[in-house]
Design an enzyme around this catalytic site. Sequence first.
Site, PDB file in Angstrom:
ATOM      1  N   SER A 199       0.784   3.765   1.807  1.00 58.35           N
ATOM      2  CA  SER A 199       1.136   4.234   3.157  1.00 58.35           C
ATOM      3  C   SER A 199       2.477   3.652   3.612  1.00 58.35           C
ATOM      4  O   SER A 199       3.231   4.314   4.327  1.00 58.35           O
ATOM      5  CB  SER A 199       0.059   3.871   4.168  1.00 58.35           C
ATOM      6  OG  SER A 199      -1.171   4.431   3.785  1.00 58.35           O
ATOM      7  N   HIS A 226       0.826  -3.541   6.411  1.00 58.88           N
ATOM      8  CA  HIS A 226      -0.381  -3.403   7.250  1.00 58.88           C
ATOM      9  C   HIS A 226      -1.624  -3.935   6.538  1.00 58.88           C
ATOM     10  O   HIS A 226      -2.727  -3.750   7.032  1.00 58.88           O
ATOM     11  CB  HIS A 226      -0.581  -1.932   7.629  1.00 58.88           C
ATOM     12  CG  HIS A 226      -0.832  -1.040   6.454  1.00 58.88           C
ATOM     13  ND1 HIS A 226       0.181  -0.633   5.612  1.00 58.88           N
ATOM     14  CD2 HIS A 226      -1.976  -0.529   5.950  1.00 58.88           C
ATOM     15  CE1 HIS A 226      -0.349   0.116   4.647  1.00 58.88           C
ATOM     16  NE2 HIS A 226      -1.654   0.181   4.825  1.00 58.88           N
ATOM     17  N   HIS A 254       4.977   5.798   2.106  1.00 64.05           N
ATOM     18  CA  HIS A 254       5.045   7.095   2.786  1.00 64.05           C
ATOM     19  C   HIS A 254       6.028   7.048   3.965  1.00 64.05           C
ATOM     20  O   HIS A 254       6.626   8.056   4.320  1.00 64.05           O
ATOM     21  CB  HIS A 254       3.669   7.514   3.309  1.00 64.05           C
ATOM     22  CG  HIS A 254       2.711   7.984   2.256  1.00 64.05           C
ATOM     23  ND1 HIS A 254       3.104   8.544   1.067  1.00 64.05           N
ATOM     24  CD2 HIS A 254       1.346   7.999   2.226  1.00 64.05           C
ATOM     25  CE1 HIS A 254       2.034   8.875   0.360  1.00 64.05           C
ATOM     26  NE2 HIS A 254       0.953   8.538   1.029  1.00 64.05           N
ATOM     27  N   CYS A 311      -6.631  -3.334   4.364  1.00 63.69           N
ATOM     28  CA  CYS A 311      -6.481  -1.888   4.177  1.00 63.69           C
ATOM     29  C   CYS A 311      -7.178  -1.393   2.922  1.00 63.69           C
ATOM     30  O   CYS A 311      -8.262  -0.840   2.995  1.00 63.69           O
ATOM     31  CB  CYS A 311      -5.026  -1.424   4.170  1.00 63.69           C
ATOM     32  SG  CYS A 311      -4.952   0.366   3.909  1.00 63.69           S
ATOM     33  N   CYS A 355       0.853  -1.194   0.000  1.00 66.45           N
ATOM     34  CA  CYS A 355       0.000   0.000   0.000  1.00 66.45           C
ATOM     35  C   CYS A 355       0.888   1.243   0.000  1.00 66.45           C
ATOM     36  O   CYS A 355       2.015   1.208   0.491  1.00 66.45           O
ATOM     37  CB  CYS A 355      -0.881  -0.016   1.248  1.00 66.45           C
ATOM     38  SG  CYS A 355      -1.835   1.488   1.519  1.00 66.45           S
TER      39      CYS A 355
HETATM   40  P1  CND Z   1      -1.363   4.699  -5.260  1.00 63.64           P
HETATM   41  O1  CND Z   1      -0.017   5.263  -5.347  1.00 63.64           O
HETATM   42  O2  CND Z   1      -1.625   3.338  -5.786  1.00 63.64           O
HETATM   43  O3  CND Z   1      -2.421   5.685  -5.963  1.00 63.64           O
HETATM   44  C1  CND Z   1      -2.271   7.081  -6.002  1.00 63.64           C
HETATM   45  C2  CND Z   1      -2.724   7.581  -7.369  1.00 63.64           C
HETATM   46  O4  CND Z   1      -2.649   9.013  -7.378  1.00 63.64           O
HETATM   47  C3  CND Z   1      -1.855   7.094  -8.535  1.00 63.64           C
HETATM   48  O5  CND Z   1      -2.674   6.486  -9.529  1.00 63.64           O
HETATM   49  C4  CND Z   1      -1.185   8.366  -9.050  1.00 63.64           C
HETATM   50  O6  CND Z   1      -0.963   8.356 -10.453  1.00 63.64           O
HETATM   51  C5  CND Z   1      -2.164   9.435  -8.656  1.00 63.64           C
HETATM   52  N1  CND Z   1      -1.579  10.767  -8.517  1.00 63.64           N
HETATM   53  C6  CND Z   1      -0.357  11.108  -8.019  1.00 63.64           C
HETATM   54  N2  CND Z   1      -0.183  12.432  -8.052  1.00 63.64           N
HETATM   55  C7  CND Z   1      -1.317  12.964  -8.589  1.00 63.64           C
HETATM   56  C8  CND Z   1      -1.739  14.286  -8.883  1.00 63.64           C
HETATM   57  N3  CND Z   1      -0.962  15.346  -8.621  1.00 63.64           N
HETATM   58  N4  CND Z   1      -2.981  14.470  -9.440  1.00 63.64           N
HETATM   59  C9  CND Z   1      -3.767  13.398  -9.726  1.00 63.64           C
HETATM   60  N5  CND Z   1      -3.417  12.119  -9.453  1.00 63.64           N
HETATM   61  C10 CND Z   1      -2.204  11.897  -8.888  1.00 63.64           C
HETATM   62  O7  CND Z   1      -1.764   4.770  -3.707  1.00 63.64           O
HETATM   63  P2  CND Z   1      -2.871   3.993  -2.856  1.00 63.64           P
HETATM   64  O8  CND Z   1      -4.118   3.887  -3.640  1.00 63.64           O
HETATM   65  O9  CND Z   1      -2.272   2.777  -2.256  1.00 63.64           O
HETATM   66  O10 CND Z   1      -3.065   5.034  -1.654  1.00 63.64           O
HETATM   67  C11 CND Z   1      -3.619   6.318  -1.924  1.00 63.64           C
HETATM   68  C12 CND Z   1      -3.530   7.188  -0.684  1.00 63.64           C
HETATM   69  O11 CND Z   1      -4.333   6.637   0.346  1.00 63.64           O
HETATM   70  C13 CND Z   1      -2.110   7.285  -0.117  1.00 63.64           C
HETATM   71  O12 CND Z   1      -1.870   8.605   0.376  1.00 63.64           O
HETATM   72  C14 CND Z   1      -2.165   6.315   1.047  1.00 63.64           C
HETATM   73  O13 CND Z   1      -1.202   6.594   2.022  1.00 63.64           O
HETATM   74  C15 CND Z   1      -3.560   6.590   1.531  1.00 63.64           C
HETATM   75  C16 CND Z   1      -4.092   5.565   2.484  1.00 63.64           C
HETATM   76  C17 CND Z   1      -4.955   6.007   3.470  1.00 63.64           C
HETATM   77  C18 CND Z   1      -5.476   5.116   4.367  1.00 63.64           C
HETATM   78  C19 CND Z   1      -6.450   5.569   5.392  1.00 63.64           C
HETATM   79  O14 CND Z   1      -6.759   4.786   6.302  1.00 63.64           O
HETATM   80  N6  CND Z   1      -6.994   6.789   5.289  1.00 63.64           N
HETATM   81  C20 CND Z   1      -5.127   3.778   4.290  1.00 63.64           C
HETATM   82  N7  CND Z   1      -4.274   3.363   3.315  1.00 63.64           N
HETATM   83  C21 CND Z   1      -3.781   4.220   2.405  1.00 63.64           C
HETATM   84 ZN    ZN Z   2      -2.897   1.165   3.537  1.00 64.51          ZN
END
Ligand code: CND
Ligand code: ZN
Length: 375
Positions: free
Chosen positions: A49, A68, A52, A175, A47
Amino acid sequence: MATAGKVIKCKAAVLWELNKPFSVEEVEVAPPKANEVRVKIVATGICRSDDHVINGSLLAPLPIILGHEAAGIVESVGEGVTSVKPGDKVIPLFTPQCRQCKVCKHPNGNLCSQNDLNGSKGTLKDGTTRFTCRGKPIHHFLGTSTFSEYTVVDEMSIVKIDSSAPLEKICLIGCGFSTGYGSAVKVAKVTPGSTCVVFGLGGVGLSVVIGCKSAGASRIIGVDINKDKFAKAKEVGATECISPLDYKKPIQDVLIEMTQNGVDFSFEVIGRLDTMTAALLCCNDAFGVCVIVGVPPNAQNLSFNPMLLLTGRTWKGAVFGGFKSKDEVPKLVSDVIAQKLKLDPLITHASSLDKINEGFDMLRAGKSIRTVMTM
Ligand code: CND
Ligand code: ZN
């Protein structure tokens, strides 16, 4: 089991330093103490995160074993554990549910006060770690640490699931799927016939799209700078997809025009301040709801004119899709088994722990949605 009560030596991916590859090596995993559970991880997803942490956006103490989003089988339990037993299929919960704290007792909200997300200690509840490598203690990540063949978790951070669950898929309930899906159906409470916009079409963003669709949204606009993500987004329910790179105007202005004064529900699923602002601005000023799902970069702030909220917008966020983890994960798993929810479109790559660095490279290059490593 023959290993109960003994230290287990096994393989794990250790992150010793920021911005460095994982080192896959032998670690020692101590037996579970009271109210703890030792789990054999069977499958774990990658994931954003986790990434990050590697790049310093999400603070966690090093050295650490990340991971996770997983599913496994209980190897042994410590004294006092009643909710799982050796042999049970389980999902580790990065948002625990202690059932004692103010949040757990409240009908809304799921960020149990025992969480290790905000100001992470990198330990289990008792303040110590169960991992050592090369004689040094290794930190836990969000109480889960699934990039290891075996891990130890607190009982509040694990739940038994149906014995027929296919672990190499169901790990996404740990997740990505639940976080995205819950953000739509539980946090935003998307309504039938509504217009939604999802910024970021990775594993979590696509799960938001799936949630919007299942809640009956009639228009779901995907926004991503990587157009390779559009086909899959449409497959799971996006009605149209746009790239901010194709427009001279700010993307929020494009979206406001496309939707006659803004969307009903917007979701930021990337983790950037500029897209969090765009997501807030593109929802209707009187009734729009904007949900932050992406994890923002550490120690950065947004400033905005409160008039944006005075007019009637709602701005909110949640971890793990707002789900109370121990209560709701088994139900999500049953819905997958009953084929009411489908995880297959999200899994693009199967891999192994030895290839973890390649798995992260693919995520960073935008070539994978979810890579699932089986042990
Ligand atoms: P992933 O990297 O797969 O997806 C992110 C997407 O965003 C990609 O398709 C990118 O091309 C796109 N992207 C990047 N920059 C831009 C931009 N400037 N404009 C438009 N699109 C863009 O990530 P993921 O899906 O695994 O995770 C997404 C987020 O969710 C990430 O920040 C992660 O840390 C977070 C997250 C949150 C939680 C929670 O509990 N709230 C749990 N897990 C993950
Ligand atoms: Zn996650």
